[in-house]
Design an enzyme around this catalytic site. Structure first.
Site, PDB file in Angstrom:
ATOM      1  CG  HIS A 221      72.544  44.964  47.106  1.00 38.58           C
ATOM      2  ND1 HIS A 221      72.450  44.031  46.689  1.00 38.58           N
ATOM      3  CD2 HIS A 221      71.851  45.296  48.001  1.00 38.58           C
ATOM      4  CE1 HIS A 221      71.374  43.381  47.315  1.00 38.58           C
ATOM      5  NE2 HIS A 221      70.916  44.201  48.281  1.00 38.58           N
ATOM      6  CG  MET A 256      80.607  47.917  39.108  1.00 42.77           C
ATOM      7  SD  MET A 256      80.532  47.450  40.846  1.00 42.77           S
ATOM      8  CE  MET A 256      81.572  48.891  41.509  1.00 42.77           C
ATOM      9  N   GLY A 257      79.465  43.470  38.647  1.00 43.29           N
ATOM     10  CA  GLY A 257      78.767  42.315  38.202  1.00 43.29           C
ATOM     11  C   GLY A 257      79.712  41.025  38.430  1.00 43.29           C
ATOM     12  CG  PHE A 258      83.023  40.010  37.444  1.00 41.60           C
ATOM     13  CD1 PHE A 258      83.349  38.537  37.032  1.00 41.60           C
ATOM     14  CD2 PHE A 258      82.662  40.587  36.597  1.00 41.60           C
ATOM     15  CE1 PHE A 258      82.996  38.284  35.595  1.00 41.60           C
ATOM     16  CE2 PHE A 258      82.403  40.571  35.060  1.00 41.60           C
ATOM     17  CZ  PHE A 258      82.892  39.489  34.727  1.00 41.60           C
ATOM     18  CG  HIS A 260      77.426  36.731  45.729  1.00 39.21           C
ATOM     19  ND1 HIS A 260      77.266  36.059  47.055  1.00 39.21           N
ATOM     20  CD2 HIS A 260      76.450  37.277  45.324  1.00 39.21           C
ATOM     21  CE1 HIS A 260      75.638  36.409  47.171  1.00 39.21           C
ATOM     22  NE2 HIS A 260      75.562  37.252  46.029  1.00 39.21           N
ATOM     23  CG  ASP A 311      73.325  42.708  39.584  1.00 38.07           C
ATOM     24  OD1 ASP A 311      72.277  42.803  39.356  1.00 38.07           O
ATOM     25  OD2 ASP A 311      73.836  43.140  40.544  1.00 38.07           O
ATOM     26  NE  ARG A 355      71.722  49.267  70.486  1.00 32.51           N
ATOM     27  CZ  ARG A 355      72.956  49.578  70.497  1.00 32.51           C
ATOM     28  NH1 ARG A 355      74.084  48.821  70.192  1.00 32.51           N
ATOM     29  NH2 ARG A 355      73.358  50.858  71.007  1.00 32.51           N
TER      30      ARG A 355
END
Ligand SMILES: CC(=O)SCCNC(=O)CCNC(=O)[C@H](O)C(C)(C)COP(=O)(O)OP(=O)(O)OC[C@H]1O[C@@H](n2cnc3c(N)ncnc32)[C@H](O)[C@@H]1OP(=O)(O)O
Ligand SMILES: O=C([O-])CC(=O)C(=O)O
Length: 374
Positions: A221, A256-258, A260, A311, A355
């Site tokens: 994330h 990372m950064g790729f 979604h 990101d 819940r």
């Protein structure tokens, strides 16, 4: 924007509630806050206007904005007790743990006593987060006890001045502003959903935000902007980047950064922050980090049809501004606090405890065997 085929694990594709705050992956650029396209906001608004929009549902008038900014400016300083707590956190602590502790501690000394105080609590955190981050960082890394107030009008400028002790350039103020706008809100992402689950138990604002910070910390994330920086600074050239990425993909490592969870072909925030990265690169006179980032983007699309999320180009953008990598994800906190708090307020306004159920996959019913016979 093409809809992503949704389904399977991770609650993907299942509606978990209603929101009037944000759309992700829908019409236009695919991302809207209260009906406004994110690119329109990034071009024509400030972060404080966006915060006001998320908390009140409408953009402010000039008078409303002036009053709001005065209110936020008055809330920027940290209480002495919080400074003492921050002084005790070591330099090698994870800065997201610092943010989590800072948020939680403030909830002890300035609690949200009832929901009528929710706006005060949210604005207090918004105003204080840059100082929580920078007070700890400058104390633990440079041995400097900074003044937590500045004469900077915007929160972005305030953060840069706290960090560097110098008045930031107009351009750097604007880049921070755009970055904070882009990160502000994103529907039912993991950290926001955490905040909403916590809110649904009728817990307090500080608990909801503390939980959300813990969720944003992970590299799948918000932690991806730091992880992307760690990766691209190891690449020596665009060619080296492609070679090393090929190896990572062959080893089935996540880049990372790729990618979604919702967008399928692009993240609308990427084009905006990428343009700033390019501008800063050219002005810095050294475009190598930008060129390497572009090579990564091309390679991932050509080989895997994976695209940069919000990101990836934040990494080079922040780096060109001289921001230490370890502060990248805490900056995300300073921004996303607006989305989190707005969702907490929305959840409270029409609440039922969240819940869900689980599909049981454990053993058949069985009897306890006395311990001596196991
Ligand atoms: C601001 C934000 O939080 S944006 C997200 C930041 N996170 C990152 O950048 C971390 C890297 N990206 C990822 O891990 C993922 O793309 C996530 C977590 C963002 C989304 O996860 P999912 O919705 O499960 O991804 P998705 O269903 O599109 O995955 C499809 C395939 O592509 C692969 N894939 C997705 N992203 C990546 C990536 N960045 N690197 C390598 N492979 C990837 C998946 O492993 C999956 O392969 P499989 O079918 O062989 O298992
Ligand atoms: O929506 C998501 O899953 C992650 C994301 O891009 C964000 O929170 O900004």
């Amino acid at each position: 924007m093409v809809d992503k085929k949704l389904g399977g694990a991770g609650l993907r594709g299942q509606s978990a509630g209603e929101t009037s705050l944000c759309t992700v992956g829908k019409s236009g650029s695919g991302l809207t806050y209260c009906g406004y396209d994110v690119s329109d906001l990034a071009d024509n608004a400030t972060f404080e206007e966006v915060a006001y929009l998320l908390f009140n549902g409408e953009l402010p008038t000039l008078d409303q904005l002036a009053t709001y900014k005065t209110e936020l400016t008055a809330m920027r300083d940290l209480p002495q007790a919080l400074k003492e707590v921050l002084q005790r956190i070591p330099a090698d602590a994870h800065p997201m743990d610092v943010m989590r502790t800072g948020c939680s501690f403030l909830g002890n000394i300035e609690p949200e006593n009832d929901f009528s105080e929710q706006n005060r609590a949210a604005n207090r955190l918004l105003a204080a987060f840059p100082a929580i981050m920078c007070y700890w960082y400058r104390y633990s890394h440079d041995g400097v006890e900074i003044d937590c107030t500045t004469d900077e009008e915007s929160l972005g400028g305030h953060f840069l001045k706290l960090l560097n002790g110098e008045t930031p350039s107009e351009q750097h103020r604007r880049v921070m502003d755009v970055s904070l706008i882009l990160y502000a809100e994103h529907e039912f992402n993991a950290s926001t959903f955490t905040a909403r689950v916590c809110a649904s138990t009728l817990s307090d604002m500080f608990s909801c935000i503390t939980g959300a910070i813990g969720t944003l910390r992970g590299p799948l994330h918000g932690g991806a902007n730091e992880a992307a920086m760690d990766m691209i600074e190891k690449f020596k050239s665009p060619e080296d980047a492609k070679e090393q990425m090929a190896g990572m993909l062959a080893r089935k490592e996540k880049i990372m950064g790729f990618g979604h969870a919702i967008y399928r072909t692009s993240d609308p925030r990427n084009v905006i922050i990428k343009a700033w990265s390019e501008k800063l690169a050219k002005e810095n006179g050294d475009t190598s980090l930008y060129d390497i980032s572009v090579a990564c983007e091309e390679y991932m699309w050509d080989t895997k049809k994976l695209f940069c999320n919000a990101d990836f180009f934040h990494a080079s953008t922040y780096n060109y501004m001289g921001i230490p990598t370890k502060l990248f994800t805490p900056i995300f906190v300073c921004s996303r606090l607006t989305g989190w708090a707005a969702h907490v307020m929305e959840q409270r306004s029409n609440n039922r405890i969240i819940r869900p159920s689980a599909d049981y996959t454990g053993s058949e019913p069985r009897k306890v065997v006395p311990i001596a016979q196991r």
